[in-house]
Design a protein around this motif. Structure first.
Motif, short mmCIF file in Angstrom:
data_model
loop_
_atom_site.label_atom_id
_atom_site.label_comp_id
_atom_site.label_asym_id
_atom_site.label_seq_id
_atom_site.Cartn_x
_atom_site.Cartn_y
_atom_site.Cartn_z
N ILE A 173 -22.07 28.85 9.76
CA ILE A 173 -21.75 27.62 8.88
C ILE A 173 -22.16 26.60 9.84
O ILE A 173 -21.43 26.16 10.82
N THR A 174 -23.07 25.47 9.26
CA THR A 174 -23.73 24.85 10.22
C THR A 174 -23.14 23.29 9.62
O THR A 174 -23.13 22.22 10.55
N GLN A 175 -22.68 23.35 8.39
CA GLN A 175 -22.08 21.92 7.87
C GLN A 175 -21.46 22.14 6.68
O GLN A 175 -21.45 23.33 5.96
N ILE A 176 -20.93 21.14 6.15
CA ILE A 176 -20.13 20.94 4.83
C ILE A 176 -21.00 19.78 4.17
O ILE A 176 -21.16 18.83 4.90
N ASP A 177 -20.80 19.79 2.63
CA ASP A 177 -21.56 18.58 2.08
C ASP A 177 -20.08 17.73 1.61
O ASP A 177 -19.32 17.92 1.80
N ASP A 178 -20.44 16.50 1.07
CA ASP A 178 -19.75 15.51 0.57
C ASP A 178 -18.74 16.17 -0.41
O ASP A 178 -19.50 16.74 -1.19
N GLY A 179 -17.49 16.14 -0.54
CA GLY A 179 -16.83 16.69 -1.28
C GLY A 179 -16.10 17.91 -1.11
O GLY A 179 -15.51 18.67 -2.04
N GLU A 180 -16.64 18.54 0.12
CA GLU A 180 -16.43 19.94 0.34
C GLU A 180 -15.30 20.09 1.43
O GLU A 180 -14.98 19.09 2.04
N ILE A 181 -14.62 21.16 1.62
CA ILE A 181 -13.75 21.34 2.86
C ILE A 181 -14.02 22.75 3.36
O ILE A 181 -14.91 23.53 2.77
N LEU A 182 -13.91 22.99 4.60
CA LEU A 182 -13.94 24.27 5.35
C LEU A 182 -12.54 24.99 5.65
O LEU A 182 -11.72 24.18 6.34
N VAL A 183 -12.05 25.92 5.13
CA VAL A 183 -10.67 26.55 5.36
C VAL A 183 -11.11 27.93 6.18
O VAL A 183 -11.79 28.57 6.11
N ARG A 184 -10.15 27.67 7.34
CA ARG A 184 -10.16 28.95 8.25
C ARG A 184 -8.92 29.74 7.56
O ARG A 184 -7.85 29.27 7.63
N ASN A 185 -9.42 30.98 6.92
CA ASN A 185 -8.37 31.69 6.35
C ASN A 185 -7.38 32.70 7.50
O ASN A 185 -8.00 33.09 8.45
N HIS A 186 -6.24 32.57 7.15
CA HIS A 186 -5.10 32.99 8.25
C HIS A 186 -4.76 34.47 7.67
O HIS A 186 -4.54 35.26 8.56
N TYR A 187 -4.38 34.43 6.30
CA TYR A 187 -4.34 35.83 5.69
C TYR A 187 -4.72 35.94 4.43
O TYR A 187 -5.13 35.03 3.67
N LEU A 188 -5.22 37.19 4.17
CA LEU A 188 -5.87 37.64 3.00
C LEU A 188 -5.07 38.54 2.27
O LEU A 188 -4.45 39.57 2.75
N SER A 189 -4.74 38.31 0.95
CA SER A 189 -4.03 39.09 -0.18
C SER A 189 -4.97 40.34 -0.44
O SER A 189 -5.97 40.19 -1.06
N LEU A 190 -4.50 41.64 -0.54
CA LEU A 190 -4.83 42.56 -1.28
C LEU A 190 -4.15 43.02 -2.26
O LEU A 190 -2.97 43.20 -2.22
N ASP A 191 -4.81 43.16 -3.64
CA ASP A 191 -4.08 43.34 -4.84
C ASP A 191 -4.83 44.31 -5.68
O ASP A 191 -5.99 44.34 -5.63
N PRO A 192 -3.91 45.03 -6.53
CA PRO A 192 -4.40 46.22 -7.41
C PRO A 192 -5.46 45.34 -8.32
O PRO A 192 -6.42 46.32 -8.84
#
Length: 343
Positions: A33-52
């Motif tokens: 990922i080299t950039q984000i555009d105007d109006g965007e955010i970049l999130v570093r995920n810390h936890y992922l939920s696994l669900d049925p």
């Protein structure tokens, strides 16, 4: 100061399962990922939920939501930190709850995408809890209990998958409303936890009662005055056994049918029980009720912070562990909310 480029790693949905999900349904890939555009955010995920529910979307069959498309990032709820922002409503360092999927980084447009990005307060409870007791599973429990079952003091309520992320919250909230609560879970350890830690009145180990007749008989022993409300997470013979013990005008809320997630059909074998009890049976999907999320989330987070809502987590480490953890979830190997720690 920008941290670009970011090295992302993600799991794609690679093939539809024939019946049982296998690890080769997922493909791991890297991206830069080299950039984000105007109006965007970049999130570093810390936890992922696994669900049925993820299993239901890994199919072309009719479902309440669109099927997961092949060669796309596996869907899933996440919590994480905003690391880059070109959106006026978010700044780097804020913690958010979002649908970041099975990946390390999530590039999103909060103003346009239907991903329900919410800022969360992690000053009083861990961020992971926003994926469990104070997140989608907890809100699912809150809605089904309060808006469908509407239990009254003195009534008997039964909940299947009682040690899981949804069922554990259902039972605790029902006890706070003055109900007699009977859980159904798999194995002595889970049943002991449900009674001794969560405070349910009783818990049935369904593995000791492997058919409708024996389970129905055990329910009669523990609920001699019948069942007024049932929160269904499983289906199959467990549901059949509960239906046989419903009181007149009982209420049933169906939010999951995990017994069928291996591709098997799960018919109701005695629909006459519904007629005899004049039961009201309501299926629901919590994403249809986004209007109640702020209230439910606030109440659940406060309850966790005050120690009156207990939670348990099963945490696997690293994104690469997600497929096996998901397969274990579908087989009932998890104990409490299943998460993947990504940081």
């Amino acid at each position: 100061m920008s941290g670009f480029p970011y090295m992302n790693r993600q799991y794609l949905f690679d093939k539809y399962p024939n019946a049982v999900v296998t690890s080769d349904c997922f493909k791991l890939q890297d991206e830069v990922i080299t950039q984000i555009d105007d109006g965007e955010i970049l999130v570093r995920n810390h936890y992922l939920s696994l669900d049925p529910y993820m299993r239901g979307r890994m199919s072309k069959a009719k479902n309440y939501a669109a099927a997961q498309e092949l060669n796309t990032v596996m869907q899933g709820g996440t919590v994480g930190e905003v690391v880059e922002s070109k959106h006026p409503g978010f700044r780097a360092g804020e913690t958010v709850l979002c649908t970041g999927g099975w990946q390390l980084y999530f590039r999103a447009s909060p103003s346009t995408e239907n991903n329900h990005i919410r800022k969360i307060d992690v000053s009083r409870i861990p961020m992971s809890v926003y994926l469990g007791a104070a997140g989608m599973p907890g809100i699912t429990a809150w809605y089904g209990l309060n808006k469908i079952l509407n239990p009254k003091p003195g009534e008997t309520l039964v909940v299947s998958a009682a040690s899981g992320a949804v069922g554990s919250v259902v039972g605790q909230l029902a006890k706070q409303k003055g109900c007699r609560v009977i859980g159904i879970a798999g194995g002595p350890e889970k049943c002991d936890y449900v009674v001794e830690i969560l405070g349910f009145d009783d818990c049935i180990d369904y593995k000791a009662y492997p058919d409708t007749e024996t389970l129905s008989h055990e329910l009669k022993q523990l609920a001699p005055n019948g069942i007024d409300a049932y929160y269904e997470n499983v289906g199959g013979y467990i549901m059949d056994a509960v239906l046989e013990n419903l009181n007149p005008f009982a209420r049933v809320a169906i939010c999951g049918l995990i017994a069928g997630y291996d591709g098997r059909s799960i018919p109701i074998n005695n629909p006459r029980a519904i007629l005899v009890s004049r039961a009201s049976i309501t299926g629901f999907i919590v994403s249809d009720h986004l209007d109640i999320w702020p209230q439910a989330l606030a109440e659940l987070a406060e309850a966790v912070a005050n120690g009156v809502l207990i939670f348990k987590e099963s945490v696997s480490i690293g994104l690469e562990s997600a497929p096996e953890a998901f397969l274990g979830l579908l087989q009932g190997h998890n104990f409490g909310k299943q998460l993947v720690k990504l940081v």
